[in-house]
Design a protein around this motif. Structure first.
Motif, PDB file in Angstrom:
ATOM      1  N   ASP A 179      26.522   6.977  25.788  1.00  0.00           N
ATOM      2  CA  ASP A 179      26.621   7.166  24.356  1.00  0.00           C
ATOM      3  C   ASP A 179      25.538   8.138  23.913  1.00  0.00           C
ATOM      4  N   VAL A 180      25.947   9.151  23.175  1.00  0.00           N
ATOM      5  CA  VAL A 180      25.010  10.127  22.644  1.00  0.00           C
ATOM      6  C   VAL A 180      24.984   9.934  21.129  1.00  0.00           C
ATOM      7  N   PRO A 181      23.806   9.738  20.573  1.00  0.00           N
ATOM      8  CA  PRO A 181      23.741   9.511  19.128  1.00  0.00           C
ATOM      9  C   PRO A 181      24.127  10.770  18.341  1.00  0.00           C
ATOM     10  N   THR A 182      24.823  10.555  17.238  1.00  0.00           N
ATOM     11  CA  THR A 182      25.185  11.673  16.373  1.00  0.00           C
ATOM     12  C   THR A 182      23.930  12.151  15.646  1.00  0.00           C
ATOM     13  N   ARG A 201      20.704   9.814  14.477  1.00  0.00           N
ATOM     14  CA  ARG A 201      19.354  10.180  14.931  1.00  0.00           C
ATOM     15  C   ARG A 201      18.418  10.350  13.746  1.00  0.00           C
ATOM     16  N   ALA A 202      18.855  11.078  12.738  1.00  0.00           N
ATOM     17  CA  ALA A 202      18.006  11.314  11.560  1.00  0.00           C
ATOM     18  C   ALA A 202      17.709  10.011  10.826  1.00  0.00           C
ATOM     19  N   ASP A 203      18.729   9.139  10.671  1.00  0.00           N
ATOM     20  CA  ASP A 203      18.513   7.856   9.984  1.00  0.00           C
ATOM     21  C   ASP A 203      17.558   6.953  10.767  1.00  0.00           C
ATOM     22  N   ALA A 204      17.686   6.923  12.090  1.00  0.00           N
ATOM     23  CA  ALA A 204      16.814   6.080  12.908  1.00  0.00           C
ATOM     24  C   ALA A 204      15.378   6.560  12.873  1.00  0.00           C
ATOM     25  N   ALA A 237      14.030   8.295  10.443  1.00  0.00           N
ATOM     26  CA  ALA A 237      13.511   8.046   9.087  1.00  0.00           C
ATOM     27  C   ALA A 237      13.083   6.588   8.942  1.00  0.00           C
ATOM     28  N   ALA A 238      13.830   5.664   9.544  1.00  0.00           N
ATOM     29  CA  ALA A 238      13.490   4.245   9.444  1.00  0.00           C
ATOM     30  C   ALA A 238      12.304   3.888  10.337  1.00  0.00           C
ATOM     31  N   GLN A 239      12.214   4.514  11.498  1.00  0.00           N
ATOM     32  CA  GLN A 239      11.138   4.202  12.446  1.00  0.00           C
ATOM     33  C   GLN A 239      10.736   5.496  13.161  1.00  0.00           C
ATOM     34  N   PRO A 240       9.672   6.159  12.713  1.00  0.00           N
ATOM     35  CA  PRO A 240       9.288   7.458  13.297  1.00  0.00           C
ATOM     36  C   PRO A 240       8.984   7.404  14.801  1.00  0.00           C
ATOM     37  N   ALA A 241       8.629   6.252  15.328  1.00  0.00           N
ATOM     38  CA  ALA A 241       8.333   6.146  16.759  1.00  0.00           C
ATOM     39  C   ALA A 241       9.581   6.383  17.620  1.00  0.00           C
ATOM     40  N   TYR A 242      10.783   6.265  17.038  1.00  0.00           N
ATOM     41  CA  TYR A 242      12.016   6.500  17.788  1.00  0.00           C
ATOM     42  C   TYR A 242      12.207   7.968  18.164  1.00  0.00           C
TER      43      TYR A 242
END
Length: 125
Positions: free
Chosen positions: A101-104, A108-111, A113-118
């Motif tokens: 699975d490759v994130p869209t 990616r941007a939402d994740a 924004a919610a957790q910069p460590a990602y």
């Protein structure tokens, strides 16, 4: 496979002939030469035409597996010295399906924004 004549296993407390051990034992006996010449040949072949089509693909993937070999044994000096040898060869060419699975970009941007460590994790992908 061609060189093995007998496989013997013992488990639990083994007889005294195997030494002082409390575990199991596996004895593999190889074939030996005899006073007359003997030999075998074998081949195991699997090809693309023999396989079914994968349910996720439109056509059969390329696949070839070929296992071949043989053995031969006989006397060097009658009733005294014997010889035995084997050969096994393998040839394999295959296709493998890579799934993941490759994130869209939006996910990616939402994740991030919610957790910069990602961001470090997504950079690896």
């Amino acid at each position: 496979m061609e060189a093995i004549e007998e496989v013997e296993t013992t488990k639990g407390v083994t007889p005294a002939e195997y030494g002082q051990q409390l575990s199991g034992n596996v004895n593999i006996t190889s074939k030996s030469g005899t006073n007359s010449w003997h030999g075998t040949l074998f081949e195991n072949f699997r090809g693309e035409a023999l396989n079914a089509t994968d349910r996720f693909l439109q056509q059969r993937p390329g696949f070839t597996f070929n296992q071949f070999g043989g053995s031969s044994g006989g006397p060097i000096k009658k009733d005294r010295i014997f010889i035995f040898g084997t050969y096994e060869g393998y040839r394999q060419k295959s296709f493998s399906i890579v799934q993941g699975d490759v994130p869209t970009p939006k996910l990616r941007a939402d994740a991030i924004a919610a957790q910069p460590a990602y961001k470090q994790l997504f950079d690896l992908i």
